[in-house]
Design a protein around this motif. Structure first.
Motif, mmCIF file in Angstrom:
data_model
loop_
_atom_site.group_PDB
_atom_site.id
_atom_site.type_symbol
_atom_site.label_atom_id
_atom_site.label_comp_id
_atom_site.label_asym_id
_atom_site.label_seq_id
_atom_site.Cartn_x
_atom_site.Cartn_y
_atom_site.Cartn_z
ATOM 1 N N GLU A 175 -39.092 3.824 -5.563
ATOM 2 C CA GLU A 175 -37.690 3.416 -5.597
ATOM 3 C C GLU A 175 -37.414 2.331 -4.561
ATOM 4 O O GLU A 175 -36.699 1.361 -4.822
ATOM 5 C CB GLU A 175 -36.799 4.627 -5.345
ATOM 6 C CG GLU A 175 -35.310 4.315 -5.281
ATOM 7 C CD GLU A 175 -34.518 5.482 -4.727
ATOM 8 O OE1 GLU A 175 -34.093 5.412 -3.551
ATOM 9 O OE2 GLU A 175 -34.337 6.470 -5.466
ATOM 10 N N LEU A 231 -28.794 8.046 -7.420
ATOM 11 C CA LEU A 231 -30.233 8.159 -7.270
ATOM 12 C C LEU A 231 -30.637 9.553 -6.796
ATOM 13 O O LEU A 231 -29.954 10.187 -5.998
ATOM 14 C CB LEU A 231 -30.742 7.100 -6.288
ATOM 15 C CG LEU A 231 -30.688 5.662 -6.817
ATOM 16 C CD1 LEU A 231 -30.972 4.668 -5.698
ATOM 17 C CD2 LEU A 231 -31.665 5.457 -7.972
ATOM 18 N N ARG A 234 -33.980 7.985 -16.238
ATOM 19 C CA ARG A 234 -34.887 7.240 -15.352
ATOM 20 C C ARG A 234 -35.272 5.895 -15.962
ATOM 21 O O ARG A 234 -35.499 5.795 -17.169
ATOM 22 C CB ARG A 234 -36.148 8.088 -15.114
ATOM 23 C CG ARG A 234 -37.146 7.503 -14.156
ATOM 24 C CD ARG A 234 -38.162 8.573 -13.711
ATOM 25 N NE ARG A 234 -38.963 9.086 -14.798
ATOM 26 C CZ ARG A 234 -40.292 8.905 -14.930
ATOM 27 N NH1 ARG A 234 -40.953 8.222 -14.005
ATOM 28 N NH2 ARG A 234 -40.940 9.415 -15.948
ATOM 29 N N VAL A 254 -33.699 -1.545 -3.429
ATOM 30 C CA VAL A 254 -32.535 -0.802 -3.895
ATOM 31 C C VAL A 254 -31.357 -1.057 -2.954
ATOM 32 O O VAL A 254 -31.451 -0.855 -1.751
ATOM 33 C CB VAL A 254 -32.853 0.698 -3.979
ATOM 34 C CG1 VAL A 254 -31.593 1.490 -4.293
ATOM 35 C CG2 VAL A 254 -33.900 0.948 -5.048
ATOM 36 N N CYS A 275 -38.004 -0.936 -5.716
ATOM 37 C CA CYS A 275 -37.306 -1.250 -6.968
ATOM 38 C C CYS A 275 -38.277 -1.239 -8.149
ATOM 39 O O CYS A 275 -38.117 -1.993 -9.104
ATOM 40 C CB CYS A 275 -36.581 -2.585 -6.863
ATOM 41 S SG CYS A 275 -35.246 -2.782 -8.057
ATOM 42 N N GLU A 318 -38.968 1.760 -9.681
ATOM 43 C CA GLU A 318 -38.558 2.907 -10.484
ATOM 44 C C GLU A 318 -37.215 3.382 -9.961
ATOM 45 O O GLU A 318 -36.987 3.406 -8.742
ATOM 46 C CB GLU A 318 -39.606 4.019 -10.371
ATOM 47 C CG GLU A 318 -39.367 5.209 -11.259
ATOM 48 C CD GLU A 318 -40.536 6.190 -11.229
ATOM 49 O OE1 GLU A 318 -40.310 7.375 -11.507
ATOM 50 O OE2 GLU A 318 -41.670 5.770 -10.916
ATOM 51 N N LEU A 319 -36.320 3.760 -10.866
ATOM 52 C CA LEU A 319 -34.994 4.244 -10.495
ATOM 53 C C LEU A 319 -34.727 5.531 -11.276
ATOM 54 O O LEU A 319 -34.624 5.502 -12.503
ATOM 55 C CB LEU A 319 -33.919 3.203 -10.818
ATOM 56 C CG LEU A 319 -34.046 1.860 -10.092
ATOM 57 C CD1 LEU A 319 -33.046 0.853 -10.661
ATOM 58 C CD2 LEU A 319 -33.854 2.018 -8.591
ATOM 59 N N TYR A 337 -38.327 3.279 -15.372
ATOM 60 C CA TYR A 337 -39.621 3.233 -14.696
ATOM 61 C C TYR A 337 -40.486 2.141 -15.319
ATOM 62 O O TYR A 337 -40.051 1.433 -16.240
ATOM 63 C CB TYR A 337 -40.311 4.603 -14.744
ATOM 64 C CG TYR A 337 -40.605 5.144 -16.128
ATOM 65 C CD1 TYR A 337 -41.882 5.064 -16.679
ATOM 66 C CD2 TYR A 337 -39.617 5.762 -16.895
ATOM 67 C CE1 TYR A 337 -42.164 5.564 -17.938
ATOM 68 C CE2 TYR A 337 -39.885 6.266 -18.151
ATOM 69 C CZ TYR A 337 -41.158 6.165 -18.673
ATOM 70 O OH TYR A 337 -41.431 6.660 -19.930
ATOM 71 N N TYR A 391 -41.903 9.518 -5.317
ATOM 72 C CA TYR A 391 -41.095 8.603 -6.116
ATOM 73 C C TYR A 391 -40.219 7.706 -5.231
ATOM 74 O O TYR A 391 -40.035 6.515 -5.526
ATOM 75 C CB TYR A 391 -40.205 9.389 -7.097
ATOM 76 C CG TYR A 391 -38.888 8.723 -7.347
ATOM 77 C CD1 TYR A 391 -38.796 7.603 -8.179
ATOM 78 C CD2 TYR A 391 -37.721 9.141 -6.696
ATOM 79 C CE1 TYR A 391 -37.586 6.943 -8.362
ATOM 80 C CE2 TYR A 391 -36.518 8.493 -6.868
ATOM 81 C CZ TYR A 391 -36.456 7.388 -7.709
ATOM 82 O OH TYR A 391 -35.266 6.721 -7.877
ATOM 83 N N LYS A 392 -39.677 8.228 -4.142
ATOM 84 C CA LYS A 392 -38.778 7.446 -3.299
ATOM 85 C C LYS A 392 -39.467 6.202 -2.743
ATOM 86 O O LYS A 392 -38.805 5.198 -2.461
ATOM 87 C CB LYS A 392 -38.224 8.295 -2.161
ATOM 88 C CG LYS A 392 -37.353 9.465 -2.597
ATOM 89 C CD LYS A 392 -36.108 9.051 -3.348
ATOM 90 C CE LYS A 392 -34.964 8.692 -2.452
ATOM 91 N NZ LYS A 392 -33.685 8.473 -3.222
#
Length: 199
Positions: free
Chosen positions: A74, A31, A97, A15, A77, A79-80, A99, A70-71
């Motif tokens: 993220e 984000l 989202r 990211v 890259c 999932e955003l 994903y 989740y981070k």
């Protein structure tokens, strides 16, 4: 395998600043952070907005723990998850989202907008988030799963140019292709910019 690993140096594998926030006309995407847990939990447990969403287990602390896990996705890259904000005030007004980000595709969802959303926020947040998938990530298909009874969302997806690809007893499955997206892009932005709204 890292979902964004590619031989093309123009496609992000982590990211970057270009993905952290996306500016629109009346909304922006940024984000999700752990301190968004209370807002997201309230949004996803509000009967006015969650009729077609998966049940949310636990409370705000469980939501915060989910965001912290989740981070990690993220960072790869994979999932955003974005907060939709009013652009001028930075007031949160929804989520969206991307994903299951794979080598050439992503799934789009967690799309909720609350009552404070500005006019055309639905169209603008959809355009901005699919632009992330097709422009920044260079994917060739975006997939959407929607409950059969969610008539408003189904009508929106069809107007958006998505193709229904399959169905099961609970859901319809749609695909959005970049050629369809870019063909209608200028028309959508003309509709968004026609709204005389200060946020």
């Amino acid at each position: 395998e890292d979902a964004c690993v590619t031989d093309d140096p123009a496609i992000p594998t982590t990211v970057s600043g270009a993905l952290e926030q996306i500016e629109g006309r009346s909304t922006r995407l940024r984000l999700v952070r752990p301190d968004d847990a209370s807002y997201i939990h309230e949004l996803r447990t509000n009967p006015a907005f969650n009729a077609h969403m998966s049940p949310v287990p636990g409370g705000v602390e469980e939501q915060r723990a989910w965001i912290e896990r989740y981070k990690l996705r993220e960072a790869d890259c994979a999932e955003l998850y974005y907060i939709v904000e009013q652009r001028r005030t930075r007031q949160p007004c929804g989520t969206v989202r991307l994903y299951d980000i794979g080598a050439d595709s992503f799934t789009w969802g967690s799309w909720i907008l609350d009552a404070s959303k500005p006019p055309k926020a639905a169209l603008e947040s959809a355009v901005l988030s699919f632009q992330v998938g097709f422009d920044q990530l260079r994917k060739v298909v975006g997939r959407v799963e929607v409950r059969r009874e969610n008539a408003r969302a189904i009508a929106f997806y069809r107007r958006f140019g998505m193709n229904e690809t399959s169905a099961d007893t609970q859901n319809l499955h749609f695909e959005c292709l970049p050629e369809h997206f870019w063909r209608a892009y200028d028309i959508w932005w003309a509709a968004i910019e026609a709204v005389d709204q200060e946020c």
